[in-house]
Design a protein around this motif. Structure first.
Motif, PDB file in Angstrom:
ATOM      1  N   LYS A   1       5.795   2.229  -2.040  1.00  0.00           N
ATOM      2  CA  LYS A   1       4.596   0.373  -1.895  1.00  0.00           C
ATOM      3  C   LYS A   1       5.152  -0.419  -0.706  1.00  0.00           C
ATOM      4  O   LYS A   1       6.199  -0.923  -0.870  1.00  0.00           O
ATOM      5  CB  LYS A   1       4.993  -0.568  -3.349  1.00  0.00           C
ATOM      6  N   THR A   2       4.674  -0.411   0.350  1.00  0.00           N
ATOM      7  CA  THR A   2       5.072   0.066   1.926  1.00  0.00           C
ATOM      8  C   THR A   2       3.811  -1.448   1.623  1.00  0.00           C
ATOM      9  O   THR A   2       2.999  -2.094   1.464  1.00  0.00           O
ATOM     10  CB  THR A   2       3.976   0.960   3.170  1.00  0.00           C
ATOM     11  N   PRO A   3       5.051  -2.414   2.616  1.00  0.00           N
ATOM     12  CA  PRO A   3       4.134  -3.995   2.926  1.00  0.00           C
ATOM     13  C   PRO A   3       3.593  -3.589   3.885  1.00  0.00           C
ATOM     14  O   PRO A   3       3.987  -2.925   5.047  1.00  0.00           O
ATOM     15  CB  PRO A   3       5.941  -4.778   3.180  1.00  0.00           C
TER      16      PRO A   3
ATOM     17  N   LEU B   1     -10.108   0.254   5.359  1.00  0.00           N
ATOM     18  CA  LEU B   1      -9.368   0.047   6.662  1.00  0.00           C
ATOM     19  C   LEU B   1      -9.235   1.772   6.678  1.00  0.00           C
ATOM     20  O   LEU B   1      -9.397   3.079   6.713  1.00  0.00           O
ATOM     21  CB  LEU B   1      -8.154  -0.112   5.964  1.00  0.00           C
ATOM     22  N   TYR B   2      -9.560   1.583   8.664  1.00  0.00           N
ATOM     23  CA  TYR B   2      -9.352   3.160   9.277  1.00  0.00           C
ATOM     24  C   TYR B   2      -7.697   3.712   9.607  1.00  0.00           C
ATOM     25  O   TYR B   2      -7.420   2.160  10.554  1.00  0.00           O
ATOM     26  CB  TYR B   2     -11.105   3.027  10.845  1.00  0.00           C
ATOM     27  N   PHE B   3      -8.339   4.953   9.613  1.00  0.00           N
ATOM     28  CA  PHE B   3      -6.811   5.377   9.840  1.00  0.00           C
ATOM     29  C   PHE B   3      -6.553   6.525  10.486  1.00  0.00           C
ATOM     30  O   PHE B   3      -5.173   7.378  11.315  1.00  0.00           O
ATOM     31  CB  PHE B   3      -5.564   5.867   8.935  1.00  0.00           C
TER      32      PHE B   3
ATOM     33  N   GLY C   1      -6.815   8.477   2.013  1.00  0.00           N
ATOM     34  CA  GLY C   1      -7.734   9.236   0.617  1.00  0.00           C
ATOM     35  C   GLY C   1      -6.898   8.618  -0.366  1.00  0.00           C
ATOM     36  O   GLY C   1      -7.631   9.044  -1.738  1.00  0.00           O
ATOM     37  N   ARG C   2      -5.597   7.825  -0.546  1.00  0.00           N
ATOM     38  CA  ARG C   2      -5.146   7.016  -1.714  1.00  0.00           C
ATOM     39  C   ARG C   2      -5.247   6.123  -1.819  1.00  0.00           C
ATOM     40  O   ARG C   2      -4.192   5.040  -2.311  1.00  0.00           O
ATOM     41  CB  ARG C   2      -3.397   7.866  -2.300  1.00  0.00           C
ATOM     42  N   LEU C   3      -5.903   5.058  -1.121  1.00  0.00           N
ATOM     43  CA  LEU C   3      -5.827   3.555  -1.318  1.00  0.00           C
ATOM     44  C   LEU C   3      -7.333   3.038  -1.939  1.00  0.00           C
ATOM     45  O   LEU C   3      -8.187   3.502  -2.015  1.00  0.00           O
ATOM     46  CB  LEU C   3      -6.273   2.886   0.311  1.00  0.00           C
TER      47      LEU C   3
ATOM     48  N   LEU D   1       0.969  -1.366   0.386  1.00  0.00           N
ATOM     49  CA  LEU D   1      -0.029  -0.200  -0.122  1.00  0.00           C
ATOM     50  C   LEU D   1       1.010   1.643  -0.349  1.00  0.00           C
ATOM     51  O   LEU D   1       1.953   1.127   0.545  1.00  0.00           O
ATOM     52  CB  LEU D   1      -1.272   0.501   1.269  1.00  0.00           C
ATOM     53  N   PRO D   2      -0.008   1.968  -0.567  1.00  0.00           N
ATOM     54  CA  PRO D   2       1.032   3.572  -0.750  1.00  0.00           C
ATOM     55  C   PRO D   2       0.713   4.451   0.621  1.00  0.00           C
ATOM     56  O   PRO D   2       0.383   5.092   1.160  1.00  0.00           O
ATOM     57  CB  PRO D   2       0.364   4.587  -1.864  1.00  0.00           C
ATOM     58  N   ILE D   3       1.554   3.734   2.102  1.00  0.00           N
ATOM     59  CA  ILE D   3       1.651   4.558   3.330  1.00  0.00           C
ATOM     60  C   ILE D   3       2.538   5.495   2.965  1.00  0.00           C
ATOM     61  O   ILE D   3       1.947   6.287   3.551  1.00  0.00           O
ATOM     62  CB  ILE D   3       1.951   2.768   4.201  1.00  0.00           C
TER      63      ILE D   3
END
Length: 512
Positions: free
Chosen positions: A376-378, A400-402, A413-415, A368-370
């Motif tokens: 590309k964060t695992p 997913l709640y952040f 917003g970018r997921l 995911l772009p965390i």
């Protein structure tokens, strides 16, 4: 003989012949009737055989071990769950234990879903285990659950998005700056099966506007509400600066409104107007305004800020409208999910409530772009289902709640990414264990039928080529039943009408 005598004789002979014919016909009719009576009295009726009682097969009457509509699943072993050993199991255990408080307090009938009430068993075990060690938390999940890879039927992966709790500036009264109302649920909003005083009405299904005591009509859509259909009725909870802020607060389902005096108002989802949710981002992609690979909540905000008139039209494409209620939470508390407990940032997810049960653990794995938009964060994390949303549809679909604030908003917003979903199923509902209790069906009767009813034709078989005969030759230990095709009826002969020779009209003499 005189002509008169000859005429009498002919008449007498004709009457005699007619009487003889009538007597013969009558005798034939009486004989046929006697034959029918004789046949009826001496006919040998085939004794009726009593119908065999339907065989009691136990397996159609047993519920399937595990079934989620529209899903495919594959049992796994823990060693096959990629990234399982690298997660913070203690953090997941604390979130799961919070869901268990609600599950242990349930007294009604079990939910009619795949898991049903099976989560009550691991929840009873967690009630007495106040774990503080990550290894023990990992052992708890492995001892009480079985991993099950799940996805939508025909698709290899699931799909995730992100959500958060916006923090917005607002006012308790309307001003020139703060002129966008935040509405509570109107009193004339009606949902069948629910009392109008119920808290948190469903986010799916028909919603009506009640007129008088009996008349029900569809409720106002977003455009009508923005045009003031329910204005001036005392439904305003607070006022915001920008209608885009309200739109995104409604999409997220909760918000924190900060006032000038430093106080904070916490809002949560209460009801909606009955129209399905339409993603404004998808409309911008379809219109070619923002490329799909660049789509994010921030991009939508920037476009709306630069195009006020287009933003108004775009908002109205999403006819769904959310009404809020005030909740008594402090700034330190997280938003409350649909399960009725505070969410945990990074551990709580929203799922399709029509398919899943709150409290179900899902291990979500992928990239995911965390850290940034192109990172590309695992991501391999055990998440707990504690919330729902009208746009969350499908067996392997999660939001997913952040947490709250701008940083959480930028990440969520970018997921829009495909991820692997592993559902943790309680051991009491393990498909392998429950399926072992299902009886094995009877063997196929093809071998018996092939021996009793050989369908061979030596004439036709001898005419078949050797290659075709070799193709149907059974292997060792195999039995092949060959059936001749049903002969088709002979075609109906074509009868052409016989043309009669055309007769020339004869000249007839004129009658005088």
């Amino acid at each position: 003989m005189a002509p008169e005598a000859r005429l009498k004789l002919v008449f007498r002979n004709g009457v005699t012949a007619l009487c003889a014919g009538a007597v013969a016909l009558l005798s034939f009719s009486l004989g046929a009737e006697a034959a029918r009576r004789h046949y009826r009295s001496h006919q040998h009726h085939v004794p009726e055989v009593a119908a065999l009682p339907p065989r009691a097969l136990p397996y159609p009457q047993l519920p399937l071990p595990f079934e989620i509509p529209g899903a495919q699943y594959l049992p796994l072993v823990w060693a096959d769950v990629k990234g399982w050993s690298d997660d913070d199991h203690l953090a997941a255990y604390k979130t799961f234990r919070a869901s268990c408080r609600s599950i242990n307090a349930q007294t009604g009938a079990a939910e009619s879903k795949a898991l049903g009430a099976s989560l009550s068993e691991p929840c009873r075990a967690a009630k007495t285990l106040d774990l503080t060690d990550d290894a023990k938390a990992k052992t708890f999940f492995e001892d009480n659950f079985s991993p099950l890879r799940i996805s939508r039927l025909g698709e290899p992966d699931g799909f995730v998005t992100g959500y958060y709790e916006p923090v917005l500036d607002g006012s308790r009264t309307q001003t020139d700056i703060y002129n966008v109302p935040v509405y509570r649920r109107p009193s004339n909003l009606f949902v069948r099966g629910y009392n109008q005083a119920s808290v948190s009405l469903p986010n799916k299904g028909a919603v009506y506007r009640k007129i008088g005591r009996r008349k029900l009509v569809p409720y106002y859509d977003r455009g009508e509400i923005e045009d003031g259909k329910i204005a001036g009725r005392g439904l305003e909870i607070a006022w915001l600066k920008d209608p885009t802020d309200l739109l995104f607060a409604q999409i997220q389902g909760s918000a924190r409104i900060k006032f000038d005096d430093g106080a904070t108002l916490r809002l949560n989802y209460d009801s909606y107007n009955g129209y399905p949710y339409t993603a404004v981002g998808r409309i911008l992609i379809e219109r070619g305004i923002i490329p799909k690979e660049e789509m994010s909540m921030q991009k939508i905000r920037e476009w709306m800020a630069q195009n006020p008139d287009g933003a108004k039209e775009l908002r109205r494409q999403n006819r769904s409208y959310i009404f809020f209620r005030e909740v008594n939470l402090s700034d330190k508390d997280e938003a409350v999910g649909a399960q009725g407990i505070p969410l945990t940032a990074g551990r709580s997810i929203a799922v399709d409530k029509s398919l899943h049960v709150y409290g179900t653990p899902f291990f979500i794995e992928g990239e995911l772009p965390i850290d940034s938009e192109r990172a590309k964060t695992p991501f391999h994390r055990l998440m707990i289902a504690q919330d729902t949303g009208s746009a969350i549809i499908g067996p392997a679909r999660a939001d997913l709640y952040f947490g709250a604030g701008q940083d959480a908003g930028r990440v969520s917003g970018r997921l829009r990414h495909a991820m692997h979903f592993v559902m943790l199923v309680p051991k009491s509902l393990d498909p392998g264990v429950r399926a072992a209790r299902l009886p094995v069906p009877d063997p196929r009767p093809s071998e018996k039928i092939a021996k009793l009813f050989p369908q061979t034709d030596p004439v036709k078989d001898s005419a078949k080529p050797a290659a075709a005969a070799a193709a149907v030759t059974p292997g060792k230990g195999e039995t092949v039943a060959v059936a001749n095709p049903i002969p088709l009826p002979a075609p109906r002969p074509v009868i052409e009408p016989v043309r009669e020779p055309r007769r020339h009209p004869k000249s007839r003499p004129h009658q005088q």
